[in-house]
Design a protein around this motif. Structure first.
Motif, PDB file in Angstrom:
ATOM      1  N   UNK A 151       0.828  -1.207   0.000  1.00 27.86           N
ATOM      2  CA  UNK A 151       0.000   0.000   0.000  1.00 27.86           C
ATOM      3  C   UNK A 151       0.864   1.260   0.000  1.00 27.86           C
ATOM      4  N   UNK A 152       1.938   1.230   0.775  1.00 30.38           N
ATOM      5  CA  UNK A 152       2.826   2.402   0.821  1.00 30.38           C
ATOM      6  C   UNK A 152       3.482   2.628  -0.541  1.00 30.38           C
ATOM      7  N   UNK A 153       3.928   1.545  -1.185  1.00 30.78           N
ATOM      8  CA  UNK A 153       4.545   1.663  -2.509  1.00 30.78           C
ATOM      9  C   UNK A 153       3.534   2.152  -3.534  1.00 30.78           C
ATOM     10  N   UNK A 154       2.283   1.688  -3.446  1.00 31.04           N
ATOM     11  CA  UNK A 154       1.256   2.112  -4.381  1.00 31.04           C
ATOM     12  C   UNK A 154       0.985   3.610  -4.254  1.00 31.04           C
ATOM     13  N   UNK A 155       1.152   4.122  -3.037  1.00 31.28           N
ATOM     14  CA  UNK A 155       0.954   5.552  -2.802  1.00 31.28           C
ATOM     15  C   UNK A 155       2.120   6.378  -3.336  1.00 31.28           C
ATOM     16  N   UNK A 156       3.320   5.834  -3.311  1.00 28.11           N
ATOM     17  CA  UNK A 156       4.516   6.627  -3.584  1.00 28.11           C
ATOM     18  C   UNK A 156       5.165   6.365  -4.935  1.00 28.11           C
ATOM     19  N   UNK A 157       4.807   5.264  -5.595  1.00 25.83           N
ATOM     20  CA  UNK A 157       5.531   4.861  -6.801  1.00 25.83           C
ATOM     21  C   UNK A 157       4.581   4.609  -7.968  1.00 25.83           C
ATOM     22  N   UNK A 158       5.145   4.639  -9.165  1.00 24.52           N
ATOM     23  CA  UNK A 158       4.375   4.244 -10.341  1.00 24.52           C
ATOM     24  C   UNK A 158       3.938   2.793 -10.193  1.00 24.52           C
ATOM     25  N   UNK A 159       2.820   2.444 -10.823  1.00 24.92           N
ATOM     26  CA  UNK A 159       2.255   1.109 -10.599  1.00 24.92           C
ATOM     27  C   UNK A 159       3.205  -0.013 -10.996  1.00 24.92           C
ATOM     28  N   UNK A 160       4.039   0.194 -12.033  1.00 19.30           N
ATOM     29  CA  UNK A 160       4.925  -0.887 -12.446  1.00 19.30           C
ATOM     30  C   UNK A 160       6.084  -1.091 -11.466  1.00 19.30           C
ATOM     31  N   UNK A 161       6.263  -0.159 -10.511  1.00 18.91           N
ATOM     32  CA  UNK A 161       7.316  -0.287  -9.510  1.00 18.91           C
ATOM     33  C   UNK A 161       6.837  -0.966  -8.221  1.00 18.91           C
ATOM     34  N   UNK A 162       5.547  -1.138  -8.087  1.00 13.10           N
ATOM     35  CA  UNK A 162       4.990  -1.699  -6.854  1.00 13.10           C
ATOM     36  C   UNK A 162       5.240  -3.206  -6.792  1.00 13.10           C
ATOM     37  N   UNK A 163       5.782  -3.718  -5.671  1.00 14.02           N
ATOM     38  CA  UNK A 163       6.020  -5.172  -5.557  1.00 14.02           C
ATOM     39  C   UNK A 163       4.738  -5.969  -5.760  1.00 14.02           C
ATOM     40  N   UNK A 164       4.868  -7.047  -6.519  1.00 14.71           N
ATOM     41  CA  UNK A 164       3.725  -7.926  -6.743  1.00 14.71           C
ATOM     42  C   UNK A 164       3.506  -8.873  -5.569  1.00 14.71           C
ATOM     43  N   UNK A 165       4.523  -9.047  -4.749  1.00 19.54           N
ATOM     44  CA  UNK A 165       4.414  -9.928  -3.586  1.00 19.54           C
ATOM     45  C   UNK A 165       5.437  -9.493  -2.547  1.00 19.54           C
ATOM     46  N   UNK A 166       5.131  -9.788  -1.281  1.00 16.61           N
ATOM     47  CA  UNK A 166       6.060  -9.537  -0.175  1.00 16.61           C
ATOM     48  C   UNK A 166       6.241 -10.838   0.586  1.00 16.61           C
ATOM     49  N   UNK A 167       7.472 -11.272   0.727  1.00 16.43           N
ATOM     50  CA  UNK A 167       7.773 -12.506   1.446  1.00 16.43           C
ATOM     51  C   UNK A 167       8.556 -12.156   2.714  1.00 16.43           C
ATOM     52  N   UNK A 168       8.021 -12.537   3.855  1.00 15.41           N
ATOM     53  CA  UNK A 168       8.694 -12.301   5.131  1.00 15.41           C
ATOM     54  C   UNK A 168       9.646 -13.463   5.403  1.00 15.41           C
ATOM     55  N   UNK A 169      10.899 -13.137   5.679  1.00 18.22           N
ATOM     56  CA  UNK A 169      11.931 -14.157   5.930  1.00 18.22           C
ATOM     57  C   UNK A 169      12.685 -13.812   7.201  1.00 18.22           C
ATOM     58  N   UNK A 170      13.364 -14.813   7.778  1.00 23.31           N
ATOM     59  CA  UNK A 170      14.153 -14.584   8.992  1.00 23.31           C
ATOM     60  C   UNK A 170      15.447 -13.850   8.685  1.00 23.31           C
TER      61      UNK A 170
END
Length: 535
Positions: free
Chosen positions: A486-505
Motif C-alpha cells: 500500500x505504501x509503494x502504491x501511494x509513492x511509486x508508479x504502478x509498475x514499480x509496486x512489488x507484486x508480492x512480499x515474502x517475510x523471511x528470517x
C-alpha cells in the motif's frame, strides 16, 4: 610511453618486499601486525619481526620449488599465517591466490585449475576440502589451529604437511630485482551467472594503494586499522593493509567480526580506522559507546546523521577489486553533498555513460560508471587467462566498464544508483530496486529489505520484496506485507509496486555479508510456481 615504462618511472626500484624492508629498517620495533583471536593467545609482530618471518617463509617456499610467477593457493580464514604467506609469495616473486573459504570443493578445484597452483596453505577445518579439490598438488601445508581455535580430532588427523615446517633459512634467500608490474596476488570476484573471474594485482597496484589510500581516509603512521573482514577480499588486503603500509601504521587482525568484542578490541588497541558495513554499524550502536580513538569509518556514502550518532568521521569511498583502492574520495576541500560516494580520486578518470547511446550522461542522468587508469597501477592488471572477459570489460581506448549505475550531481559529486545486475526491467521500464526498498523502509517494522525481479511471461520480470520483520512491525505477515504494498502504491508508479512480499528470517549472504540477490531471485520464482500450483 607504454604502461611498463610508466610503471618503471613511478616505482623505480620498488616493489612489495622493498616496502616491507624499508619500514623494517626505519622503524624495526614499531608494531605492524597485532593478532587478536577470539580464543587462544594473541601476538604482536613488529616490522622487523614480520619481515624476518616473511623472508623465512619465502626461503622455505623456494626450497619446495616455488619460483617467480608460480601460484600458491591460500585457502584460510583470517589468521597471521595467511598474511605472512601472502607477503612471502610476493617477496619470492610468486603469486598468492586467496580464495573464499565458503567455497565448495568443486569451486576450489576451479580456482586451483584456473590459476595452475603448485601448492596450497590452509587450516585444519579446510584441509579435507583442499585435498578433495586438488589431490594432485605437490604439497599442502596446514596451520596448527583454526585461527586461534583448536581443531577437532578429525581435522587434526588430516595427514598433510605442517605450516611451521615451511620455514627456511632467510639468509639463504637471494635478492630479487624489483619488477613493479609483476603479478603479486589473485583475488576471485564473486560471480552470479558465470564462473568467478581471477583478478590479478601487481606490486605496483600495492604501491599505488599505499600512496593513495592514506590520503583518502586521513591515516598516519600513528594510526591503527582494525581488520575483521576476510583477507580474501580487496577491502582487507588493500583498503586496510596496503593503506597502513603506506604510512608505516599498525593493523589489528581478527579471525572475523565480533560484535561482543568490538569495543574491547577498539579501545584496547587504540584503533583509529575501520571499514564500516551495515552489520558493523548495528553492533556499534547496540549499546553504550565508550571513550575511544576512532577517527574514521570507511563507508560507501556520506551520511552526516550517521557521523553524528557514531561520533567519528564517515569517509565515503567507492571501489571494487578491479580498481584496487578507493576510486572515489571526499577529498580535502569542500565536502561532496550528503548521500554521495565522493568525487573521483586523483589518478582515476571517470565517465558516466548512457549504455544505449554510448554518450556521456548529463547531470543527474543515471548511466554506467566507466573508470580509466593505467592497468597494473590504478587498475588491476588483467583477468587471468580470460581474454573474453577482458574484451567485454574494457573499451578500445582503455575505459573499464564497472557495471555500476551512478549519476553526477552538484559539484561533481557521484551518486550511487544501482548495480546494473539489480536494475529491474519491467515491461520495458527501468525500475531501481533501491528506490522501491527506500519506500518500503518508510513502513514501521522493516528491519531489512531486498527487492528483486521475479520472472514474468509478459513483462519479463516484476518486482518482489523480501523483508525481515523488526519489533515495530504491525499485524501478521500478510497484513505487514499488505502495508508495504500500500505504501509503494501511494509513492511509486504502478509498475514499480512489488507484486508480492515474502517475510523471511534473514537473507542468503555472499562475501562481506552482502545480500545474495541472485538466490532471492531464484527463490521468488520458486515461490511463484508453488502459488500457481496451489491455485
Amino acid at each position: 610511453m607504454d604502461e611498463a615504462q610508466s610503471a618503471a618511472l613511478q616505482f623505480a626500484g620498488q616493489d612489495i618486499p622493498w616496502l616491507l624492508r624499508s619500514w623494517a629498517e626505519r622503524q624495526p620495533d614499531k608494531a605492524l601486525l597485532i593478532w587478536e583471536p577470539r580464543h587462544g593467545e594473541g601476538r604482536t609482530w613488529t616490522y622487523a619481526e614480520f619481515w624476518a618471518d616473511v623472508r623465512g617463509l619465502a626461503a622455505g617456499l623456494a626450497g619446495r620449488g616455488v619460483g617467480k610467477g608460480d601460484k600458491v593457493l591460500l585457502h584460510a580464514d583470517n589468521c597471521p599465517e595467511m598474511v605472512l604467506a601472502w607477503y612471502a609469495c610476493a617477496t619470492l616473486g610468486a603469486v598468492a591466490v586467496t580464495t573464499n573459504t565458503r567455497s565448495a570443493a568443486s569451486e576450489v578445484e576451479f580456482f586451483v585449475g584456473k590459476t595452475g597452483c603448485v601448492g596450497a596453505i590452509t587450516q585444519p577445518r579446510y584441509a579435507a576440502v583442499v585435498r578433495e579439490a586438488a589431490p594432485d598438488l605437490p604439497w599442502v601445508a596446514v596451520t596448527r589451529d583454526n585461527g586461534g581455535e583448536e581443531p577437532t580430532a578429525q581435522e587434526a588427523g588430516h595427514g598433510l604437511g605442517s605450516f611451521d615446517a615451511l620455514y627456511g633459512d632467510a639468509d639463504a634467500l637471494p635478492d630479487r630485482e624489483p619488477e613493479p608490474l609483476a603479478p603479486a596476488g589473485i583475488l576471485f570476484t564473486s560471480g552470479t551467472t558465470s564462473r568467478p573471474k581471477a583478478v590479478v594485482h601487481t606490486h605496483a597496484n600495492a604501491l599505488w594503494a599505499a600512496r593513495i589510500g592514506p590520503a583518502n581516509i586521513g591515516m598516519t603512521g600513528d594510526d591503527t586499522y582494525l581488520i575483521y573482514l576476510p583477507f580474501f577480499h580487496v577491502n582487507s588486503q588493500s583498503w586496510a593493509l596496503w593503506t597502513t603500509l603506506g604510512v608505516g601504521g599498525t593493523v589489528v587482525l581478527q579471525p572475523k567480526f565480533s560484535s561482543s568484542r568490538f569495543w574491547e578490541v577498539v579501545t584496547g588497541h587504540g584503533v583509529t580506522h575501520i571499514s564500516l558495513l551495515p552489520f558493523v554499524i548495528n553492533a556499534v550502536l547496540s549499546g553504550p559507546v565508550p571513550e575511544h580513538r576512532l577517527k574514521a569509518g570507511v563507508f560507501g556514502l556520506i551520511v552526516p546523521e550517521l557521523e553524528a550518532v557514531l561520533g567519528f568521521r564517515v569517509v565515503p569511498a567507492y571501489g571494487m577489486t578491479e580498481t584496487v583502492i578507493h576510486a572515489t574520495t571526499a577529498g580535502l576541500g569542500l565536502p561532496p553533498i550528503p548521500r554521495s560516494m565522493g568525487r573521483p580520486t586523483p589518478g582515476y578518470e571517470m565517465l558516466i555513460v548512457d549504455r544505449e547511446t554510448g554518450e556521456p550522461c548529463a547531470e543527474d542522468q543515471a548511466g554506467e560508471l566507466w573508470v580509466r587508469g593505467t592497468r597494473g597501477i590504478q587498475l588491476f592488471l588483467e583477468y587471468h587467462d580470460n581474454p573474453e572477459a577482458m574484451a567485454k570489460s574494457f573499451t578500445a581506448d582503455g575505459w573499464f566498464k564497472t557495471g555500476d549505475i551512478v549519476r553526477w550531481s552538484d559539484g561533481g559529486s557521484l551518486m550511487y544508483c544501482e548495480r546494473d545486475a539489480d536494475l529491474l526491467k519491467v515491461g520495458g521500464e527501468n525500475v531501481s530496486a533501491r528506490e522501491v526498498e527506500d519506500v518500503c523502509r518508510q513502513v514501521p517494522g522493516v528491519s531489512d529489505i531486498a527487492v528483486v525481479g521475479r520472472s514474468h511471461p509478459m513483462l519479463d520480470e516484476v518486482p518482489v520484496a523480501f523483508v525481515v520483520r523488526g519489533p515495530a512491525a504491525q499485524g501478521d505477515d500478510a497484513e505487514f506485507g499488505a502495508a508495504l504494498i500500500a505504501r509503494c502504491a501511494d509513492a511509486l508508479a504502478d509498475f514499480k509496486v512489488p507484486r508480492a512480499v515474502h517475510v523471511v528470517a534473514d537473507f542468503p549472504r555472499a562475501t562481506l555479508e552482502k545480500v545474495a540477490k541472485n538466490k532471492l531471485r531464484d527463490l521468488a520464482d520458486e515461490l511463484a510456481k508453488e502459488t500457481d500450483a496451489d491455485a
